[in-house]
Motif scaffolding. Sequence first.
Motif, PDB file in Angstrom:
ATOM      1  N   GLU A   1       0.855  -1.172   0.000  1.00  0.00           N
ATOM      2  CA  GLU A   1       0.000   0.000   0.000  1.00  0.00           C
ATOM      3  C   GLU A   1       0.897   1.230   0.000  1.00  0.00           C
ATOM      4  O   GLU A   1       1.747   1.393   0.881  1.00  0.00           O
ATOM      5  CB  GLU A   1      -0.905   0.033   1.235  1.00  0.00           C
ATOM      6  N   TRP A   2       0.697   2.087  -0.983  1.00  0.00           N
ATOM      7  CA  TRP A   2       1.529   3.272  -1.156  1.00  0.00           C
ATOM      8  C   TRP A   2       0.716   4.517  -0.831  1.00  0.00           C
ATOM      9  O   TRP A   2      -0.438   4.630  -1.225  1.00  0.00           O
ATOM     10  CB  TRP A   2       2.036   3.360  -2.594  1.00  0.00           C
ATOM     11  N   THR A   3       1.334   5.460  -0.153  1.00  0.00           N
ATOM     12  CA  THR A   3       0.669   6.720   0.192  1.00  0.00           C
ATOM     13  C   THR A   3       1.509   7.886  -0.306  1.00  0.00           C
ATOM     14  O   THR A   3       2.725   7.915  -0.104  1.00  0.00           O
ATOM     15  CB  THR A   3       0.467   6.839   1.714  1.00  0.00           C
ATOM     16  N   GLY A   4       0.853   8.824  -0.953  1.00  0.00           N
ATOM     17  CA  GLY A   4       1.553   9.988  -1.469  1.00  0.00           C
ATOM     18  C   GLY A   4       0.604  10.938  -2.162  1.00  0.00           C
ATOM     19  O   GLY A   4      -0.578  11.026  -1.818  1.00  0.00           O
ATOM     20  N   VAL A   5       1.130  11.640  -3.156  1.00  0.00           N
ATOM     21  CA  VAL A   5       0.395  12.662  -3.896  1.00  0.00           C
ATOM     22  C   VAL A   5       0.285  12.231  -5.352  1.00  0.00           C
ATOM     23  O   VAL A   5       1.244  11.686  -5.918  1.00  0.00           O
ATOM     24  CB  VAL A   5       1.126  14.025  -3.810  1.00  0.00           C
ATOM     25  N   LYS A   6      -0.849  12.452  -5.963  1.00  0.00           N
ATOM     26  CA  LYS A   6      -0.971  12.191  -7.393  1.00  0.00           C
ATOM     27  C   LYS A   6       0.016  13.071  -8.150  1.00  0.00           C
ATOM     28  O   LYS A   6       0.119  14.279  -7.897  1.00  0.00           O
ATOM     29  CB  LYS A   6      -2.387  12.494  -7.881  1.00  0.00           C
ATOM     30  N   LEU A   7       0.736  12.466  -9.087  1.00  0.00           N
ATOM     31  CA  LEU A   7       1.638  13.255  -9.909  1.00  0.00           C
ATOM     32  C   LEU A   7       0.861  14.316 -10.687  1.00  0.00           C
ATOM     33  O   LEU A   7       1.352  15.436 -10.892  1.00  0.00           O
ATOM     34  CB  LEU A   7       2.423  12.350 -10.861  1.00  0.00           C
ATOM     35  N   SER A   8      -0.347  13.986 -11.084  1.00  0.00           N
ATOM     36  CA  SER A   8      -1.177  14.954 -11.804  1.00  0.00           C
ATOM     37  C   SER A   8      -1.453  16.198 -10.956  1.00  0.00           C
ATOM     38  O   SER A   8      -1.563  17.317 -11.484  1.00  0.00           O
ATOM     39  CB  SER A   8      -2.493  14.309 -12.233  1.00  0.00           C
TER      40      SER A   8
ATOM     41  N   ALA B   1      23.823   7.171  -9.399  1.00  0.00           N
ATOM     42  CA  ALA B   1      23.665   6.988 -10.837  1.00  0.00           C
ATOM     43  C   ALA B   1      22.773   8.055 -11.460  1.00  0.00           C
ATOM     44  O   ALA B   1      22.677   8.141 -12.679  1.00  0.00           O
ATOM     45  CB  ALA B   1      23.078   5.603 -11.128  1.00  0.00           C
ATOM     46  N   HIS B   2      22.099   8.870 -10.628  1.00  0.00           N
ATOM     47  CA  HIS B   2      21.075   9.797 -11.122  1.00  0.00           C
ATOM     48  C   HIS B   2      20.165   9.062 -12.110  1.00  0.00           C
ATOM     49  O   HIS B   2      19.909   9.522 -13.223  1.00  0.00           O
ATOM     50  CB  HIS B   2      21.701  11.024 -11.774  1.00  0.00           C
ATOM     51  N   MET B   3      19.704   7.905 -11.666  1.00  0.00           N
ATOM     52  CA  MET B   3      18.841   7.041 -12.480  1.00  0.00           C
ATOM     53  C   MET B   3      17.684   7.846 -13.063  1.00  0.00           C
ATOM     54  O   MET B   3      17.000   8.574 -12.332  1.00  0.00           O
ATOM     55  CB  MET B   3      18.317   5.912 -11.589  1.00  0.00           C
ATOM     56  N   ASN B   4      17.471   7.759 -14.387  1.00  0.00           N
ATOM     57  CA  ASN B   4      16.389   8.531 -14.990  1.00  0.00           C
ATOM     58  C   ASN B   4      15.722   7.767 -16.130  1.00  0.00           C
ATOM     59  O   ASN B   4      16.318   6.894 -16.753  1.00  0.00           O
ATOM     60  CB  ASN B   4      16.895   9.884 -15.488  1.00  0.00           C
ATOM     61  N   ARG B   5      14.460   8.093 -16.348  1.00  0.00           N
ATOM     62  CA  ARG B   5      13.670   7.474 -17.408  1.00  0.00           C
ATOM     63  C   ARG B   5      12.720   8.502 -18.022  1.00  0.00           C
ATOM     64  O   ARG B   5      12.324   9.470 -17.369  1.00  0.00           O
ATOM     65  CB  ARG B   5      12.837   6.296 -16.869  1.00  0.00           C
ATOM     66  N   SER B   6      12.337   8.243 -19.282  1.00  0.00           N
ATOM     67  CA  SER B   6      11.350   9.061 -19.984  1.00  0.00           C
ATOM     68  C   SER B   6       9.989   8.383 -19.892  1.00  0.00           C
ATOM     69  O   SER B   6       9.884   7.168 -20.090  1.00  0.00           O
ATOM     70  CB  SER B   6      11.731   9.222 -21.457  1.00  0.00           C
ATOM     71  N   LEU B   7       8.949   9.171 -19.618  1.00  0.00           N
ATOM     72  CA  LEU B   7       7.587   8.649 -19.523  1.00  0.00           C
ATOM     73  C   LEU B   7       6.645   9.516 -20.353  1.00  0.00           C
ATOM     74  O   LEU B   7       6.797  10.742 -20.385  1.00  0.00           O
ATOM     75  CB  LEU B   7       7.108   8.639 -18.073  1.00  0.00           C
ATOM     76  N   PRO B   8       5.641   8.914 -20.985  1.00  0.00           N
ATOM     77  CA  PRO B   8       4.645   9.716 -21.693  1.00  0.00           C
ATOM     78  C   PRO B   8       3.846  10.568 -20.713  1.00  0.00           C
ATOM     79  O   PRO B   8       3.488  10.108 -19.622  1.00  0.00           O
ATOM     80  CB  PRO B   8       3.754   8.667 -22.367  1.00  0.00           C
ATOM     81  N   LEU B   9       3.554  11.784 -21.098  1.00  0.00           N
ATOM     82  CA  LEU B   9       2.799  12.681 -20.229  1.00  0.00           C
ATOM     83  C   LEU B   9       1.432  12.095 -19.889  1.00  0.00           C
ATOM     84  O   LEU B   9       0.951  12.249 -18.761  1.00  0.00           O
ATOM     85  CB  LEU B   9       2.640  14.047 -20.903  1.00  0.00           C
ATOM     86  N   ASP B  10       0.805  11.421 -20.842  1.00  0.00           N
ATOM     87  CA  ASP B  10      -0.529  10.865 -20.598  1.00  0.00           C
ATOM     88  C   ASP B  10      -0.525   9.907 -19.415  1.00  0.00           C
ATOM     89  O   ASP B  10      -1.462   9.903 -18.601  1.00  0.00           O
ATOM     90  CB  ASP B  10      -1.044  10.141 -21.850  1.00  0.00           C
ATOM     91  N   LYS B  11       0.495   9.049 -19.296  1.00  0.00           N
ATOM     92  CA  LYS B  11       0.589   8.120 -18.175  1.00  0.00           C
ATOM     93  C   LYS B  11       0.785   8.881 -16.863  1.00  0.00           C
ATOM     94  O   LYS B  11       0.181   8.542 -15.829  1.00  0.00           O
ATOM     95  CB  LYS B  11       1.730   7.130 -18.387  1.00  0.00           C
ATOM     96  N   CYS B  12       1.600   9.918 -16.898  1.00  0.00           N
ATOM     97  CA  CYS B  12       1.859  10.694 -15.691  1.00  0.00           C
ATOM     98  C   CYS B  12       0.599  11.388 -15.190  1.00  0.00           C
ATOM     99  O   CYS B  12       0.412  11.551 -13.974  1.00  0.00           O
ATOM    100  CB  CYS B  12       2.950  11.723 -15.962  1.00  0.00           C
ATOM    101  N   LEU B  13      -0.265  11.787 -16.099  1.00  0.00           N
ATOM    102  CA  LEU B  13      -1.509  12.438 -15.718  1.00  0.00           C
ATOM    103  C   LEU B  13      -2.593  11.438 -15.339  1.00  0.00           C
ATOM    104  O   LEU B  13      -3.641  11.833 -14.811  1.00  0.00           O
ATOM    105  CB  LEU B  13      -2.015  13.324 -16.874  1.00  0.00           C
ATOM    106  N   ASP B  14      -2.343  10.154 -15.602  1.00  0.00           N
ATOM    107  CA  ASP B  14      -3.353   9.129 -15.358  1.00  0.00           C
ATOM    108  C   ASP B  14      -3.321   8.624 -13.915  1.00  0.00           C
ATOM    109  O   ASP B  14      -4.136   9.030 -13.085  1.00  0.00           O
ATOM    110  CB  ASP B  14      -3.168   7.980 -16.348  1.00  0.00           C
ATOM    111  N   ASP B  15      -2.363   7.740 -13.586  1.00  0.00           N
ATOM    112  CA  ASP B  15      -2.417   7.082 -12.276  1.00  0.00           C
ATOM    113  C   ASP B  15      -1.095   7.072 -11.519  1.00  0.00           C
ATOM    114  O   ASP B  15      -0.956   6.346 -10.532  1.00  0.00           O
ATOM    115  CB  ASP B  15      -2.935   5.651 -12.435  1.00  0.00           C
TER     116      ASP B  15
END
Length: 435
Positions: free
Chosen positions: A193-200, A223-237
């Motif tokens: 169970e995760w608790t936080g803030v919606k990225l949206s 490593a400053h680990m980083n990834r690219s994500l579609p904006l639509d996914k970030c606004l979704d869940d």
Amino acid sequence: MRPDLLHSIPLLSKFTGASTPLGRRSVLGLGAALTGNLALRARAASAEPAPASPPADPSWSQSIGAGVVDQPYGKPADFEAGVIRRNVPWLTAGTESSVSFSPLQDLHGIITPNGLFFERHHAGRPDIDPAQHRLMIHGLVERPLILSMKDILRFPSVSRIHFIECPANGGMEWRAAQLNSLQFNHGMISCAEWTGVKLSTLLEEVGVRKQARWVMVEGADGAHMNRSLPLDKCLDDCLVVYAQNGEALRPEQGYPLRLLVPGWEGNVSIKWLRRIKLGDKPWFSREETSKYTDLMPDGTSRGFTWLIDAKSVITFPCPEKPLDGPGLYEIRGLAWSGNGKVRQVDVSMDGGVNWQGARLHDPVLSKALTKFTLPWRWDGQPALLQSRVIDETGYVQPTIAALRKERGSNSVYHNNSIQTWQIKPDGSVFDVQLA
């Protein structure tokens, strides 16, 4: 179960080499050299002395136990000391960029305790002072922000149950059965169970410019680990989380702040989150070009294969938890899908020739582990146990042969094939593959 069914279908096993088909009679007749392994060691380790007959009063009920401050932070019973995460020393050059595996064979239900949640690091685990940690949101936004942890805790919170799975879970099985272990073959998945803030919510706060299409997320590890994500996914869940199973994130899980991308490969759920940048195209970082791409038979690679397809595994019996002689047992397992909810799980005792529907235990949640069970009266004869999940989109978990036909055997990631456990007459359990 017809014995001839076990003698007619070829198998691939680590004991015969990656390319040598083996008849079922030969596999089921493998000698004592194959039985002195983890399965039988687990059986010996689990042997218990016969308890005193009631109404005997054991020593622990004749004295006063430890008080409430003996363990200011609780821990498991001493008798559960073997229920731990483990790693494979030869898998990586060092532990700083490696993985620990969750002991699925010893877990109950769908929630993974924080201390047993699998780990994956790319530059070791940083120890971060939350008072000094900052999250920067910039790029194609109207109002760039730098947020402290106190700032983030002021936003409306949400709690959700989701799994995280490393895309390399089962990766050692692409060519042949490698490790006779549930924990090492499937233990790079856990659920919490995760608790936080919606990225949206955070993106709404900064204002997304109309040109923005992609989001780069970056961690504060070495490593400053980083990834690219579609904006639509970030606004979704997607969630920016600071708590796991009711307490602050553990350091190995991204303390004090991490991203959670439900249903997608764990590598994109960046830990120790420090930066979010919006842009009009992907960044094509190391972790989405050189790494975390799926090598195909013709030498090309599939890129941006984020989704975790439906998968299941039987957690009892398994190599670490063999059978103790003929009788009634409950087959138990876990199923999940990045596409949403599990709709159905079927179980086979004869290597996929016949299937029976398993019971799904509540809660059945989207993008979370689902427990399934099926009663089974074992007659002491050889068996080949499998589970097969169908998710709410209708996707059916494939066989390893079907995956190899489509994608070859040079891949590392996204092996969601059906697991086959071979049950021998003595109750020991082996990892095998059907050709």
